[in-house]
Design a protein around this motif. Structure first.
Motif, short mmCIF file in Angstrom:
data_model
loop_
_atom_site.label_atom_id
_atom_site.label_comp_id
_atom_site.label_asym_id
_atom_site.label_seq_id
_atom_site.Cartn_x
_atom_site.Cartn_y
_atom_site.Cartn_z
N ASP A 1 0.88 -1.26 0.02
CA ASP A 1 0.09 -0.12 0.11
C ASP A 1 0.93 1.32 -0.04
OD1 ASP A 1 -2.55 -1.26 -0.28
OD2 ASP A 1 -2.75 -1.47 2.02
N ASN A 2 2.14 1.15 0.02
CA ASN A 2 2.96 2.44 0.00
C ASN A 2 3.39 2.87 -1.25
OD1 ASN A 2 3.13 2.23 2.86
ND2 ASN A 2 4.92 0.65 2.72
N VAL A 3 3.72 4.18 -1.24
CA VAL A 3 4.10 4.60 -2.35
C VAL A 3 5.67 4.35 -2.55
CG1 VAL A 3 4.89 6.82 -3.84
CG2 VAL A 3 2.50 6.39 -2.62
N LEU A 4 6.46 3.80 -3.59
CA LEU A 4 7.73 3.27 -3.40
C LEU A 4 8.42 4.18 -4.41
CD1 LEU A 4 7.41 -0.58 -4.23
CD2 LEU A 4 6.93 0.72 -2.20
N VAL A 5 9.76 4.74 -3.88
CA VAL A 5 10.52 5.77 -4.38
C VAL A 5 12.15 5.51 -4.43
CG1 VAL A 5 10.73 7.00 -2.45
CG2 VAL A 5 11.00 8.36 -4.47
N GLY A 6 12.71 5.72 -5.64
CA GLY A 6 13.87 5.35 -5.64
C GLY A 6 14.54 5.93 -6.79
N ARG A 7 15.79 5.78 -7.27
CA ARG A 7 16.48 6.25 -8.35
C ARG A 7 16.87 7.78 -8.24
NH1 ARG A 7 17.58 4.76 -13.55
NH2 ARG A 7 19.26 5.90 -12.64
N ILE A 8 16.93 7.91 -6.66
CA ILE A 8 16.89 9.63 -6.48
C ILE A 8 18.23 10.06 -6.81
CG2 ILE A 8 16.78 11.16 -4.61
CD1 ILE A 8 14.81 8.90 -3.28
N ARG A 9 18.38 11.10 -7.78
CA ARG A 9 19.77 11.45 -8.12
C ARG A 9 19.73 13.02 -8.57
NH1 ARG A 9 16.76 9.03 -11.65
NH2 ARG A 9 17.34 9.10 -14.23
N ARG A 10 20.80 13.56 -8.41
CA ARG A 10 20.91 14.96 -8.72
C ARG A 10 21.04 15.08 -9.99
NH1 ARG A 10 22.11 19.75 -5.94
NH2 ARG A 10 22.62 18.53 -4.15
N ASP A 11 20.04 15.94 -10.72
CA ASP A 11 19.98 16.59 -12.21
C ASP A 11 21.13 17.57 -12.21
OD1 ASP A 11 19.66 17.44 -14.66
OD2 ASP A 11 17.47 17.97 -14.22
N ASN A 12 22.04 17.03 -13.03
CA ASN A 12 23.11 18.21 -13.04
C ASN A 12 22.88 19.23 -14.08
OD1 ASN A 12 25.06 17.20 -11.08
ND2 ASN A 12 25.26 15.49 -12.13
N SER A 13 21.75 19.00 -14.85
CA SER A 13 21.61 19.97 -16.03
C SER A 13 20.95 21.22 -15.62
CB SER A 13 20.64 19.16 -16.97
OG SER A 13 19.31 19.33 -16.48
N LEU A 14 20.49 21.29 -14.09
CA LEU A 14 19.89 22.54 -13.69
C LEU A 14 20.23 22.49 -12.14
CD1 LEU A 14 17.93 24.81 -14.54
CD2 LEU A 14 16.14 23.19 -13.80
N LYS A 15 20.35 23.71 -11.70
CA LYS A 15 20.58 23.94 -10.29
C LYS A 15 19.28 23.69 -9.56
CE LYS A 15 21.51 28.02 -7.50
NZ LYS A 15 20.95 29.36 -7.05
N ASN A 16 19.57 23.08 -8.25
CA ASN A 16 18.55 22.57 -7.49
C ASN A 16 17.51 21.77 -7.99
OD1 ASN A 16 19.54 24.69 -5.77
ND2 ASN A 16 17.75 26.12 -6.36
N SER A 17 17.91 20.76 -8.87
CA SER A 17 17.04 19.97 -9.64
C SER A 17 17.55 18.41 -9.15
CB SER A 17 16.95 20.08 -10.82
OG SER A 17 16.55 21.10 -11.17
N LEU A 18 16.60 17.53 -9.17
CA LEU A 18 16.65 16.05 -9.07
C LEU A 18 15.96 15.22 -9.98
CD1 LEU A 18 15.19 14.60 -5.85
CD2 LEU A 18 14.90 16.91 -6.25
N ASN A 19 15.99 13.91 -10.33
CA ASN A 19 15.29 12.89 -10.87
C ASN A 19 14.76 11.86 -9.75
OD1 ASN A 19 15.27 13.89 -13.76
ND2 ASN A 19 17.51 13.35 -13.65
N LEU A 20 13.67 11.48 -10.21
CA LEU A 20 13.35 10.18 -9.31
C LEU A 20 12.42 9.33 -10.06
CD1 LEU A 20 10.50 10.81 -7.94
CD2 LEU A 20 11.68 11.84 -6.07
N TRP A 21 12.31 7.87 -9.42
CA TRP A 21 11.29 6.89 -10.21
C TRP A 21 10.24 6.71 -9.03
CZ3 TRP A 21 9.58 5.20 -14.27
CH2 TRP A 21 8.87 3.63 -14.53
N LEU A 22 8.99 6.58 -9.04
CA LEU A 22 8.10 6.09 -8.18
C LEU A 22 7.06 4.94 -8.79
CD1 LEU A 22 5.35 8.64 -7.32
CD2 LEU A 22 7.18 9.21 -8.84
N THR A 23 6.74 4.08 -7.93
CA THR A 23 5.61 3.34 -8.09
C THR A 23 4.69 3.16 -7.22
OG1 THR A 23 6.78 1.34 -7.37
CG2 THR A 23 7.42 1.87 -9.79
#
Lengths: 337, 337
Positions: A290-312
């Protein structure tokens, strides 16, 4: 403990059945339970714990004495039938798109904006599945760093389109493996071994309704009507669980470790982020979760203060039935019924 | 017309077979054709037009007299064997990752940067599949408006991971439909009715190698080493054809109609963008189509000068075999062999 008269409208659908399962699993304080569906399904039997319930069609007095009605029967039914519940003095928690953007209707994910329920006027909207799972992660980020802009691409399961859609995926898959012709009925294109970059109808701006739901509903839930959001919604041949690729620009700088800790501490969110062990959120992992799963968390070096992540997350549970039941639980706990 | 001695290294693989098919379909001017693979495959027969060719393993004199060798046998083989071709006086067009970022090696999509072939030093790299199809669209945008930043999410086919991966998708799919246990061998997680947010290995920055290929190779091909790019690469249960959701920030403002016209006029690009008719690029539509299909083109209202689009292309053809053959054709047409 006080008990309540509950109705599930659309009880024979995928989400309706999941609502019944969720009510039981969470020991929802039910006095009496009505299962309601279309005239076509009336008379069918549905098992609920040790009871055998008979499906009813809506009649003039169907909602007399009902405290809470959970709806998942499509927008048209909601628009027509929800006012009857309200008139009879009950509360509607509606899973359809019918009332979500109505300024008098709270649009709620309990962990995120449960307090919006305080002034409800008997109709409460359950957000779109893709939006629910995403705001579960956006809320802690918004509180700590502030959000500037979101770029979303979704990988959505066919069960979001109902039981016929799941049946069609399996039928097409079998046909393809057998070298037979593929039939499209529920989907407008082949979905087996294919992706369809369209969910719901197209709007005048060439976005789909699903894409604009993610924009508008997120802004409403987070109380940030100006938040910059853009979305591309794609159906993929997965049965249960929506995946989302999220690019997030924050207002402030961050440490990656800080964000991982923040998610790990967030209720009903599960951090699954161990690249070295090839562990990250999967859609099949949401089937009984029943939880939201989050991962693949990484800094997006193409823009200041940005990140990418993947959730299911499970689109039928947290994305629909569970969230609706959680809304009902919140109403009870806070004496709002 | 002059004819050439050609070798295909990795001839028994998915891309190798597609290279042979492409050479035949395009009437490549072949004098003599050698099909080369591992020792394990040596002696196997491969049909090419009306000939039956015998697969050879690499020997000391294998490449004597070879003008052009198309490689698709993995990085390790390329690193070991490509120097032998070069020593024998031939040119290598390599589909692997071995030489792509080598400053002495042109990394080429002929329609985009064919002129980089002018100073080749006998080894030429074919870019990553996802990168090839994307730069086909980025080049006309870069020329007309300039590119500022790209946010990419991919929906990649299993055939990009080779024949065993395709077999595993089908085997898992059949097992799932039969209610049997699913085995993972080629993939590290279930791929049937699931998506895997990992393609290739993880790097120190927690991006996958595939994601960084999209960043680095795009910068090299477009001659924009500072271009801001971020990517999330996901494998989905599709057999042929990669899909990509692309968010593009341009340097100048644009008209949507202008961009559609630009793509419609771009060679080997096909505009499939009629939302009202529910027409847009599909992955299954790329099976017998050598073009890059682009659609779902719409203004991104969350940021100035920005747009979203969706593209698909055949990852084995334009994404691999066809592009390699086009490089060889360019070399011949421009007397660079």
């Amino acid at each position: 403990m006080k008990k309540y008269n509950v109705a599930v409208v659309g009880a024979t659908g995928l989400v309706g059945r999941e609502m019944l399962k969720t009510l039981s699993q969470r020991n929802f304080p039910i006095k009496n339970l009505k299962v309601i569906a279309s005239q076509r399904s009336a008379g069918k039997k549905i098992k609920f714990e040790d009871q055998e319930l008979t499906v009813e069609a809506v009649q003039a007095d169907t909602f007399a004495g009902i405290d809470i009605a959970l709806f998942s029967a499509g927008s048209d039914v909601s628009k027509e039938v929800a006012p009857l519940v309200k008139k009879a003095g009950g509360i509607v928690v509606d899973n359809s798109n019918a009332f979500r953007m109505d300024p008098d209707v709270p649009l709620v994910v309990p962990e995120v904006n449960g307090s919006d329920l305080a002034n409800h006027q008997q109709i409460i909207a359950n957000p779109n599945c893709s939006t629910i799972q995403m705001v579960m992660l956006l809320k802690p980020l918004a509180d700590k760093y502030g959000l500037k802009r979101l770029v979303i691409s979704t990988y959505q399961a066919v069960s979001g389109a109902g039981k016929k859609a799941v049946d069609e995926l399996f039928a097409q898959t079998k046909a393809h493996l057998a070298g037979e012709a593929i039939k499209n009925e529920k989907f407008n294109h082949q979905i087996a071994f294919n992706a369809i970059p369209q969910i719901d109808v197209f709007l005048d701006n060439d976005y789909t309704k699903e894409e604009m739901k993610m924009v508008n509903e997120t802004q409403k839930i987070l109380h940030t009507p100006e938040l910059a959001i853009t979305a591309t919604c794609v159906r993929i041949p997965v049965v249960y669980g929506h995946g989302e690729s999220l690019n997030i620009e924050l207002l402030k700088d961050f440490e990656l470790g800080e964000i991982k800790t923040l998610f790990a501490k967030t209720k009903n969110v599960e951090l699954v982020d161990q690249p070295a062990a090839e562990k990250y959120p999967l859609q099949v992992a949401t089937e009984n979760n029943d939880n939201v799963l989050v991962g693949r968390i990484r800094r997006d070096n193409s823009l200041k203060n940005s990140l990418n992540l993947w959730l299911t997350a499970n689109n039928l549970r947290k994305g629909a039935a569970l969230n609706a039941v959680q809304i009902a639980e919140y109403l009870i706990e806070n004496e709002l019924v």
